[in-house]
Design a protein around this motif. Structure first.
Motif, mmCIF file in Angstrom:
data_model
loop_
_atom_site.group_PDB
_atom_site.id
_atom_site.type_symbol
_atom_site.label_atom_id
_atom_site.label_comp_id
_atom_site.label_asym_id
_atom_site.label_seq_id
_atom_site.Cartn_x
_atom_site.Cartn_y
_atom_site.Cartn_z
ATOM 1 N N PRO A 19 0.821 -1.223 0.000
ATOM 2 C CA PRO A 19 0.000 0.000 0.000
ATOM 3 C C PRO A 19 0.850 1.266 0.000
ATOM 4 C CG PRO A 19 -0.842 -1.587 1.582
ATOM 5 C CD PRO A 19 0.483 -2.100 1.133
ATOM 6 N N ARG A 20 1.978 1.213 0.707
ATOM 7 C CA ARG A 20 2.843 2.389 0.729
ATOM 8 C C ARG A 20 3.419 2.665 -0.655
ATOM 9 N NH1 ARG A 20 6.465 0.933 6.088
ATOM 10 N NH2 ARG A 20 4.725 0.833 7.605
ATOM 11 N N VAL A 28 3.521 5.812 -5.632
ATOM 12 C CA VAL A 28 3.306 5.938 -7.076
ATOM 13 C C VAL A 28 2.298 7.040 -7.366
ATOM 14 C CG1 VAL A 28 2.406 4.768 -9.115
ATOM 15 C CG2 VAL A 28 3.948 3.551 -7.581
ATOM 16 N N VAL A 29 1.232 7.096 -6.544
ATOM 17 C CA VAL A 29 0.236 8.168 -6.720
ATOM 18 C C VAL A 29 0.879 9.535 -6.500
ATOM 19 C CG1 VAL A 29 -1.896 9.147 -5.794
ATOM 20 C CG2 VAL A 29 -1.696 6.680 -6.097
ATOM 21 N N VAL A 30 1.752 9.625 -5.481
ATOM 22 C CA VAL A 30 2.441 10.899 -5.225
ATOM 23 C C VAL A 30 3.315 11.293 -6.416
ATOM 24 C CG1 VAL A 30 4.186 12.012 -3.773
ATOM 25 C CG2 VAL A 30 2.394 10.632 -2.723
ATOM 26 N N VAL A 31 4.013 10.314 -7.001
ATOM 27 C CA VAL A 31 4.852 10.600 -8.165
ATOM 28 C C VAL A 31 4.007 11.065 -9.348
ATOM 29 C CG1 VAL A 31 6.394 9.565 -9.864
ATOM 30 C CG2 VAL A 31 6.699 9.048 -7.448
ATOM 31 N N LEU A 32 2.859 10.410 -9.560
ATOM 32 C CA LEU A 32 1.976 10.813 -10.662
ATOM 33 C C LEU A 32 1.431 12.227 -10.443
ATOM 34 C CD1 LEU A 32 -0.002 7.491 -11.288
ATOM 35 C CD2 LEU A 32 1.839 8.461 -12.665
ATOM 36 N N ILE A 33 1.053 12.514 -9.201
ATOM 37 C CA ILE A 33 0.569 13.868 -8.903
ATOM 38 C C ILE A 33 1.688 14.889 -9.128
ATOM 39 C CG2 ILE A 33 -0.238 15.373 -7.047
ATOM 40 C CD1 ILE A 33 -1.726 12.973 -5.897
ATOM 41 N N THR A 34 2.909 14.520 -8.704
ATOM 42 C CA THR A 34 4.049 15.414 -8.924
ATOM 43 C C THR A 34 4.271 15.659 -10.405
ATOM 44 O OG1 THR A 34 5.087 14.580 -6.907
ATOM 45 C CG2 THR A 34 6.502 15.734 -8.471
ATOM 46 N N TRP A 35 4.169 14.614 -11.197
ATOM 47 C CA TRP A 35 4.334 14.768 -12.649
ATOM 48 C C TRP A 35 3.294 15.722 -13.222
ATOM 49 C CZ3 TRP A 35 0.939 13.184 -16.595
ATOM 50 C CH2 TRP A 35 1.454 13.311 -17.905
ATOM 51 N N GLY A 36 2.036 15.577 -12.794
ATOM 52 C CA GLY A 36 0.981 16.457 -13.293
ATOM 53 C C GLY A 36 1.179 17.894 -12.857
ATOM 54 N N ALA A 38 11.551 25.385 -11.886
ATOM 55 C CA ALA A 38 10.282 25.025 -11.249
ATOM 56 C C ALA A 38 10.066 23.519 -11.271
ATOM 57 C CB ALA A 38 9.132 25.747 -11.950
ATOM 58 N N GLY A 39 10.386 22.886 -12.405
ATOM 59 C CA GLY A 39 10.207 21.437 -12.499
ATOM 60 C C GLY A 39 11.123 20.674 -11.565
ATOM 61 N N VAL A 40 12.386 21.094 -11.482
ATOM 62 C CA VAL A 40 13.333 20.408 -10.595
ATOM 63 C C VAL A 40 12.910 20.552 -9.137
ATOM 64 C CG1 VAL A 40 15.714 20.444 -9.734
ATOM 65 C CG2 VAL A 40 15.269 20.566 -12.188
ATOM 66 N N GLY A 41 12.468 21.754 -8.763
ATOM 67 C CA GLY A 41 12.030 21.960 -7.382
ATOM 68 C C GLY A 41 10.828 21.106 -7.019
ATOM 69 N N LEU A 42 9.844 21.052 -7.899
ATOM 70 C CA LEU A 42 8.649 20.245 -7.620
ATOM 71 C C LEU A 42 8.968 18.758 -7.601
ATOM 72 C CD1 LEU A 42 6.031 22.209 -9.758
ATOM 73 C CD2 LEU A 42 6.206 22.133 -7.264
ATOM 74 N N TRP A 43 9.824 18.309 -8.515
ATOM 75 C CA TRP A 43 10.203 16.893 -8.512
ATOM 76 C C TRP A 43 10.978 16.535 -7.252
ATOM 77 C CZ3 TRP A 43 8.330 12.882 -10.641
ATOM 78 C CH2 TRP A 43 7.764 12.929 -11.922
ATOM 79 N N LEU A 44 11.802 17.433 -6.771
ATOM 80 C CA LEU A 44 12.544 17.175 -5.540
ATOM 81 C C LEU A 44 11.594 16.993 -4.367
ATOM 82 C CD1 LEU A 44 15.255 16.996 -4.059
ATOM 83 C CD2 LEU A 44 15.199 19.483 -3.813
ATOM 84 N N ALA A 54 7.537 10.863 -1.607
ATOM 85 C CA ALA A 54 7.368 9.446 -1.944
ATOM 86 C C ALA A 54 8.292 8.568 -1.102
ATOM 87 C CB ALA A 54 7.639 9.236 -3.435
ATOM 88 N N LEU A 55 9.524 8.985 -0.892
ATOM 89 C CA LEU A 55 10.446 8.216 -0.058
ATOM 90 C C LEU A 55 9.962 8.160 1.390
ATOM 91 C CD1 LEU A 55 13.919 9.425 -1.393
ATOM 92 C CD2 LEU A 55 12.865 7.176 -1.717
ATOM 93 N N THR A 56 9.410 9.252 1.881
ATOM 94 C CA THR A 56 8.902 9.274 3.254
ATOM 95 C C THR A 56 7.717 8.331 3.422
ATOM 96 O OG1 THR A 56 9.600 11.586 3.450
ATOM 97 C CG2 THR A 56 8.030 10.782 5.075
ATOM 98 N N VAL A 57 6.890 8.233 2.382
ATOM 99 C CA VAL A 57 5.748 7.325 2.446
ATOM 100 C C VAL A 57 6.212 5.872 2.441
ATOM 101 C CG1 VAL A 57 3.713 6.514 1.189
ATOM 102 C CG2 VAL A 57 4.120 8.958 1.455
ATOM 103 N N VAL A 58 7.144 5.534 1.565
ATOM 104 C CA VAL A 58 7.600 4.143 1.463
ATOM 105 C C VAL A 58 8.450 3.745 2.667
ATOM 106 C CG1 VAL A 58 8.925 2.521 0.069
ATOM 107 C CG2 VAL A 58 7.482 4.227 -1.039
ATOM 108 N N PHE A 59 9.327 4.631 3.090
ATOM 109 C CA PHE A 59 10.220 4.344 4.218
ATOM 110 C C PHE A 59 9.968 5.385 5.309
ATOM 111 C CE2 PHE A 59 12.431 3.151 0.270
ATOM 112 C CZ PHE A 59 12.539 1.788 0.473
ATOM 113 N N PRO A 60 9.085 5.097 6.239
ATOM 114 C CA PRO A 60 8.752 6.076 7.288
ATOM 115 C C PRO A 60 9.952 6.485 8.133
ATOM 116 C CG PRO A 60 7.133 4.306 7.224
ATOM 117 C CD PRO A 60 8.253 3.892 6.342
ATOM 118 N N SER A 61 10.972 5.637 8.191
ATOM 119 C CA SER A 61 12.150 5.985 8.991
ATOM 120 C C SER A 61 12.948 7.126 8.374
ATOM 121 C CB SER A 61 13.053 4.756 9.169
ATOM 122 O OG SER A 61 13.492 4.277 7.906
#
Length: 298
Positions: free
Chosen positions: A26-27, A32-40, A70-76, A82-89
């Motif tokens: 689920p994480r 993946v949803v966060v990455v897709l939203i970031t892309w949009g 702007a794109g680099v900042g938003l992708w960062l 996304a990393l925080t969601v997958v790896f909460p630590s």
């Protein structure tokens, strides 16, 4: 008998991996949803930046740079989330610290590249010169054809292209010859010492004003007696014409021809340098001529 414990341990590990995969799936989906939203959001931000750039008539290269930043900042931001969601630590603070240390190392390794990059951004923002301008900087002179993030392309008058790193244009003095439509040019014209200086000045000024490329409607033609030359009284002749190098050369050619024609018509001499030779001992010209004839006959 000895394979049984190994098989059991392997089965336990696979079971642990399967359980962990079930927990983390689920994480991963949320990431993946966060990455897709970031892309949009990044696509919309870039489109918005380009639209605003066209509205405010910004340089295309500058618009591309702003869209890229702007794109680099938003992708960062999106990747960190996304990393925080997958790896909460992995907290955003730890991720930014690691990114900062990595940025320092990368900065030292690519110092010149980042220097040119920042200089390119500042040049595009400040616009000290534009594409099509004739500039001179650090022994490079020509027309600006392209301004990129890293370097600028200058086409010299002999047709060669020079790729100049942006930090050179940012750190050194740049002469923009076509910053204005008009530029002043000067020639030196000498007349013989026996001529009337006031009359010669008037004739030269009238000859210059008759040239089509001389913009005497904007700036006055100036003719001043400048110095006593070796064999002439030298006049400084100044006028305004187009700022491009070809305009300067064409106008100079026409002015010189017009002044020469006017002085010839008025009978005013444009002298060439005179040389006076002195000898320590008197010369016997007849003896010299006789020796020369004998040498020719021999």
């Amino acid at each position: 008998m000895e394979l049984a414990p190994i098989t059991a341990a392997l089965a336990d590990k696979l079971t642990e991996y399967g359980d962990a995969l079930v927990v983390i799936t689920p994480r991963i989906a949320v990431a993946v949803v966060v990455v897709l939203i970031t892309w949009g959001v990044t696509s919309l931000a870039r489109a918005l930046v380009r639209r605003l750039g066209k509205r405010f008539h910004l340089r295309p290269n500058l618009v591309d740079v702003l869209a890229m930043i702007a794109g680099v900042g938003l992708w960062l931001v999106g990747i960190l989330l996304a990393l925080t969601v997958v790896f909460p630590s992995i907290t955003p603070g730890k991720a930014l610290t690691t990114l900062g240390l990595g940025s320092v190392a990368i900065g030292f390794a690519f110092k010149d590249t980042f220097e040119n990059f920042l200089a390119g951004i500042l040049i595009l923002l400040r616009e000290p010169f534009r594409i099509g301008d004739h500039i001179e900087c650090d022994d490079v002179e020509g027309q600006v054809e392209e301004i990129t993030i890293r370097d600028s392309h200058v086409r010299q008058t002999d047709g060669q292209r020079v790729v100049v790193p942006n930090h050179i244009l940012f750190q050194n003095a740049v002469v923009v010859r076509t910053d204005r439509d008009l530029r002043r040019t000067t020639i030196i014209c000498g007349v013989a010492y026996g001529e009337d200086v006031d009359a010669a000045r008037s004739i030269i000024e009238h000859a210059v004003t008759r040239v089509d490329t001389v913009r005497d409607d904007v700036k006055d033609v100036e003719v001043f007696a400048q110095a006593f030359g070796a064999s002439s009284v030298d006049f400084e002749v100044t006028w305004w014409t187009g700022s491009r190098p070809i305009d300067i050369r064409r106008s100079r050619d026409q002015v010189i021809a017009s002044v020469k024609r006017a002085l010839d018509d008025a009978g005013i001499e444009i002298p060439f340098p005179y040389r006076t030779l002195t000898f320590k001992e008197p010369l016997d010209l007849k003896a010299e001529a006789l020796q020369s004839r004998e040498a020719q006959r021999a």
